[in-house]
Design a protein around this motif. Structure first.
Motif, PDB file in Angstrom:
ATOM      1  N   GLY A 295       0.151  -0.708  -1.521  1.00  0.00           N
ATOM      2  CA  GLY A 295      -1.152  -0.312  -1.944  1.00  0.00           C
ATOM      3  C   GLY A 295      -2.288  -0.246  -0.735  1.00  0.00           C
ATOM      4  N   GLN A 296      -1.801  -0.253   0.327  1.00  0.00           N
ATOM      5  CA  GLN A 296      -2.709  -0.191   1.423  1.00  0.00           C
ATOM      6  C   GLN A 296      -3.588   0.799   1.777  1.00  0.00           C
ATOM      7  N   GLU A 297      -3.107   2.139   1.211  1.00  0.00           N
ATOM      8  CA  GLU A 297      -3.950   3.370   1.255  1.00  0.00           C
ATOM      9  C   GLU A 297      -4.776   3.478   0.190  1.00  0.00           C
ATOM     10  N   GLN A 298      -4.206   3.037  -0.910  1.00  0.00           N
ATOM     11  CA  GLN A 298      -4.943   3.151  -2.226  1.00  0.00           C
ATOM     12  C   GLN A 298      -4.627   2.290  -2.900  1.00  0.00           C
ATOM     13  N   PRO A 299      -5.685   1.090  -3.230  1.00  0.00           N
ATOM     14  CA  PRO A 299      -5.573  -0.387  -4.130  1.00  0.00           C
ATOM     15  C   PRO A 299      -5.184   0.102  -5.374  1.00  0.00           C
ATOM     16  N   LEU A 300      -4.458  -0.689  -6.044  1.00  0.00           N
ATOM     17  CA  LEU A 300      -3.995  -0.351  -7.394  1.00  0.00           C
ATOM     18  C   LEU A 300      -5.201  -0.864  -8.374  1.00  0.00           C
ATOM     19  N   ASP A 301      -5.376   0.187  -9.195  1.00  0.00           N
ATOM     20  CA  ASP A 301      -6.317  -0.128 -10.230  1.00  0.00           C
ATOM     21  C   ASP A 301      -5.842  -0.526 -11.431  1.00  0.00           C
ATOM     22  N   TRP A 302      -5.650  -1.933 -11.557  1.00  0.00           N
ATOM     23  CA  TRP A 302      -5.045  -2.535 -12.791  1.00  0.00           C
ATOM     24  C   TRP A 302      -5.422  -2.171 -14.013  1.00  0.00           C
ATOM     25  N   ARG A 303      -6.670  -1.695 -14.343  1.00  0.00           N
ATOM     26  CA  ARG A 303      -7.125  -1.361 -15.527  1.00  0.00           C
ATOM     27  C   ARG A 303      -6.921   0.193 -15.934  1.00  0.00           C
ATOM     28  N   ALA A 304      -6.510   0.877 -14.954  1.00  0.00           N
ATOM     29  CA  ALA A 304      -6.338   2.488 -15.098  1.00  0.00           C
ATOM     30  C   ALA A 304      -5.201   2.581 -15.775  1.00  0.00           C
ATOM     31  N   SER A 305      -4.149   2.112 -15.541  1.00  0.00           N
ATOM     32  CA  SER A 305      -2.884   2.449 -16.449  1.00  0.00           C
ATOM     33  C   SER A 305      -2.382   1.379 -17.352  1.00  0.00           C
ATOM     34  N   THR A 306      -1.403   2.025 -18.269  1.00  0.00           N
ATOM     35  CA  THR A 306      -1.233   1.074 -19.375  1.00  0.00           C
ATOM     36  C   THR A 306      -0.250   0.020 -18.821  1.00  0.00           C
ATOM     37  N   TRP A 307       0.847   0.342 -18.025  1.00  0.00           N
ATOM     38  CA  TRP A 307       1.753  -0.686 -17.806  1.00  0.00           C
ATOM     39  C   TRP A 307       1.000  -2.050 -16.934  1.00  0.00           C
ATOM     40  N   SER A 308       0.244  -1.250 -16.181  1.00  0.00           N
ATOM     41  CA  SER A 308      -0.434  -2.565 -15.231  1.00  0.00           C
ATOM     42  C   SER A 308      -1.463  -3.246 -15.887  1.00  0.00           C
ATOM     43  N   SER A 309      -2.130  -2.596 -16.819  1.00  0.00           N
ATOM     44  CA  SER A 309      -3.034  -3.560 -17.805  1.00  0.00           C
ATOM     45  C   SER A 309      -2.245  -4.554 -18.518  1.00  0.00           C
ATOM     46  N   TRP A 310      -1.085  -4.054 -18.999  1.00  0.00           N
ATOM     47  CA  TRP A 310      -0.134  -4.882 -19.748  1.00  0.00           C
ATOM     48  C   TRP A 310       0.097  -6.007 -18.979  1.00  0.00           C
ATOM     49  N   LEU A 311       0.751  -5.676 -17.803  1.00  0.00           N
ATOM     50  CA  LEU A 311       1.197  -6.778 -17.121  1.00  0.00           C
ATOM     51  C   LEU A 311       0.144  -7.800 -16.610  1.00  0.00           C
ATOM     52  N   ALA A 312      -1.177  -7.276 -16.447  1.00  0.00           N
ATOM     53  CA  ALA A 312      -2.063  -8.163 -16.130  1.00  0.00           C
ATOM     54  C   ALA A 312      -2.634  -9.113 -17.111  1.00  0.00           C
ATOM     55  N   ILE A 313      -2.388  -8.531 -18.612  1.00  0.00           N
ATOM     56  CA  ILE A 313      -2.825  -9.406 -19.445  1.00  0.00           C
ATOM     57  C   ILE A 313      -1.544 -10.306 -19.764  1.00  0.00           C
ATOM     58  N   ALA A 314      -0.523 -10.020 -19.669  1.00  0.00           N
ATOM     59  CA  ALA A 314       0.770 -10.619 -19.771  1.00  0.00           C
ATOM     60  C   ALA A 314       0.768 -11.678 -18.944  1.00  0.00           C
ATOM     61  N   THR A 315       0.388 -11.592 -17.783  1.00  0.00           N
ATOM     62  CA  THR A 315       0.212 -12.740 -16.675  1.00  0.00           C
ATOM     63  C   THR A 315      -0.603 -13.773 -17.330  1.00  0.00           C
ATOM     64  N   MET A 316      -1.955 -13.409 -17.856  1.00  0.00           N
ATOM     65  CA  MET A 316      -2.794 -14.450 -18.326  1.00  0.00           C
ATOM     66  C   MET A 316      -2.146 -15.334 -19.483  1.00  0.00           C
TER      67      MET A 316
END
Lengths: 284, 326
Positions: free
Chosen positions: B169-190
């Motif tokens: 993600g050096q050219e384009q940082p990941l927007d965790w809140r923008a996609s389903t799977w990444s937001s799920w992953l973030a919340i599951a981490t918590m």
């Protein structure tokens, strides 16, 4: 030889340097979010938005704190007092009512003892969220919505507490002790006060800690009933701090840090009891 | 000590002398009625604030009940429930709830097992380690979620910085809140972060109750530590594993605080611009206290309860199966 080495139970196998390394890493991961909360709480806006992120505390803590405590419409100072009131009242009441009921279930003979105890255990399995809408309507009829009473009343006694106290009292106090006191003419409440309470101090400490932590941290129900009023708990105030179109991170986390400190102190003082309480709870 | 004190205190009192009438009634009252008085507070409070809301919730679900329009009342029949079946918001939220639930429960319990296994050694400072892993448990979920919300922010977030270190993600940082799977992953981490230590202690407690000779018998066959864990320890602690599975099912399907506060503006209760991570509990809150439709929110609560019952039942059976189905 090798079979003797292997025949050791895990409890008798000393940890290797790898186990200590792993545990240290686990501890760092456990502590990091709390530490980072502190770092951001002490930082300036520039430090928060730097890359790589700063992991060393800044010197802006006092500024951030005074901003949080001074914010209009968040009532942060009041919210801390409210949380303290709610947690202390709920904890004290839970300890009192649960130890009384636990004593009755463990040591007194009365019709329906076992059936009623079974009902208590059954209520443990009901997901509390199911009744939230109706609870809100009920509190509305009572005129308690928006008041601390709405948060305190449902927490005054807990099924888990009754169960935990019953188990502890059943094991910790011999029946003969209760009988002897009764033969000497002591009434039930007197037996509770002079025989039971002194013997269950460790259990009171454990249940008290568990209750205080859970009550202080409760978020959903306080948010529903207290949001938008002048009487938020600190968790509701935190959600207010984090809401809006322009959120200042260092301020939000200064608030979060202040609301976390009491619990970290509790963990340092009563960690041993908390560990024991959770581990005992698993076996029963 | 207390025993002898009490006995010696009044030795002259006649034990079997006929008590006078007042004393007799007092004694009767004390043994027949007082026990019920001692347990009454629990049952009274539970009846009012636990049982009644649940029953009443069933009635509310069958009625029109709007906070913004008190005149709109009356029976709605099954209208709230039939609306639910066609409500894509509900099914989306259900999918999110399940996605986050699986991402948080499976790693949570597996890691807890590993950590419990680590702690189940002869360690120096064993109490210190046990207290240490409870820090996430005592940390208010609101506070820790706000930290994680920053940890997972798109610009300046530490998660993205760590990812960039390994060349992602050096050219384009990941927007965790923008996609389903990444937001799920973030919340599951918590969720994982908060509950792993707690569950580890539950497992540890059960592990320490395993008799040592069970291991000694198995070691003759040359079971190494890893095999020991899976072949002996895990089957032996199966009841506690079941307990934690049920516990995390009940908790996980009601997930509220994390998805609420992960939002950039929690007050909206959106669960993402496109509701990427809105859970059922959050949707109930939004329907009830943002759309002010309590009748519909009550119907959703019932649906959630039913789902929890089913999933808890399935998980119970599945876990028993895995453990050998004793």
């Amino acid at each position: 030889m090798s079979s003797r080495l292997l025949s050791r139970a895990p409890q008798d196998t000393p940890g290797t340097w790898k186990s200590y390394l792993a545990l240290t890493l686990i501890l760092l991961v456990s502590a990091f979010p709390v530490y980072w909360m502190f770092v951001i709480a002490t930082s300036t806006d520039e430090a928060v938005m730097s890359s790589p992120p700063s992991v060393i505390p800044g010197s802006n803590l006092m500024t951030n704190l005074s901003e949080v405590f001074g914010m209009q419409d968040v009532y942060f100072t009041a919210s801390l007092i409210n949380s303290l009131i709610v947690a202390v009242v709920v904890t004290a009441s839970t300890l009192f009512f649960c130890s009384l009921a636990g004593f009755a279930f463990a040591k007194l003979r009365f019709k329906g003892n076992n059936v009623l105890m079974f009902v208590v255990i059954l209520t443990l399995t009901v997901p509390n969220q199911l009744g939230v809408v109706a609870l809100y309507i009920l509190m509305g009829k009572l005129g308690w919505n928006g008041q601390l009473l709405a948060v305190i009343a449902p927490g005054l006694v807990s099924a888990f507490g009754v169960f935990y106290m019953r188990q502890f009292i059943a094991h910790a106090i011999p029946d003969e002790l209760v009988e002897a006191a009764r033969i000497d003419g002591a009434l039930t409440l007197r037996i509770y006060w002079t025989v039971v309470v002194p013997a269950i101090r460790p259990a009171l400490a454990v249940l008290g800690l568990l209750t205080f932590v859970a009550t202080w941290n409760d978020f959903q129900w306080p948010l529903i009933t207290l949001n938008g009023t002048d009487f938020p708990t600190s968790m509701v105030a935190l959600s207010d701090l984090a809401s809006g179109n322009y959120v200042v991170y260092r301020r939000v986390l200064a608030g979060a840090f202040v609301a976390t400190v009491p619990l970290v102190i509790l963990l340092l003082l009563g960690g041993r009891q908390l560990v024991r309480g959770i581990m005992e709870g698993a076996l029963k | 000590m207390a025993l002898t004190d009490v006995r010696v205190a009044r030795p002259e009192e006649p034990k079997h002398a006929p008590p006078n009438r007042a004393k007799f009634w007092l004694y009767r009252f004390d043994t027949k009625t007082v026990p019920y008085l001692l347990i009454a507070p629990f049952f009274l409070l539970f009846a009012v604030f636990g049982l009644f809301p649940i029953i009443f919730n069933g009635i509310v679900a069958l009625r029109n009940w709007r906070l913004d329009d008190p005149t709109l009342t009356g029976w709605a029949g099954m209208a709230n429930f039939s609306a639910l079946v066609q409500d894509t918001d509900f099914w989306d939220a259900l999918l999110n709830t399940f996605g986050i639930f699986i991402l948080s429960t499976v790693p949570q319990l597996l890691l807890a097992l590993m950590i419990a296994n680590l702690l189940n050694r002869k360690l120096r400072g064993s109490t210190f380690w046990r207290i240490g892993i409870l820090l996430p448990y005592v940390t208010p979920v609101a506070a820790s979620t706000l930290v994680f919300a920053i940890f997972f922010s798109r610009d300046y977030g530490m998660a993205n910085w760590l990812l960039s270190l390994v060349g992602f993600g050096q050219e384009q940082p990941l927007d965790w809140r923008a996609s389903t799977w990444s937001s799920w992953l973030a919340i599951a981490t918590m969720v994982n972060w908060k509950w792993i230590g707690y569950n580890a202690l539950l497992y540890l407690s059960a592990m320490q109750a395993i008799p040592k000779d069970v291991y000694e018998a198995a070691a003759v066959d040359g079971a190494g530590p890893w095999k020991q864990l899976w072949a002996i320890t895990v089957p032996m602690i199966q009841p506690v594993v079941l307990f934690t599975v049920i516990l995390s099912t009940i908790g996980g399907l009601q997930l509220f605080s994390e998805p609420m506060l992960f939002d950039e503006n929690p007050a909206l209760a959106n669960g993402g611009y496109d509701h990427e991570w809105r859970t059922i509990a959050q949707l109930i809150y939004k329907v009830g206290w943002r759309d002010l439709d309590l009748g519909y929110a009550a119907a959703m609560s019932w649906a959630l309860f039913l789902i929890i019952l089913i999933v808890a039942g399935v998980n119970y059976l599945a876990t028993r199966r895995l453990g050998g189905g004793k």
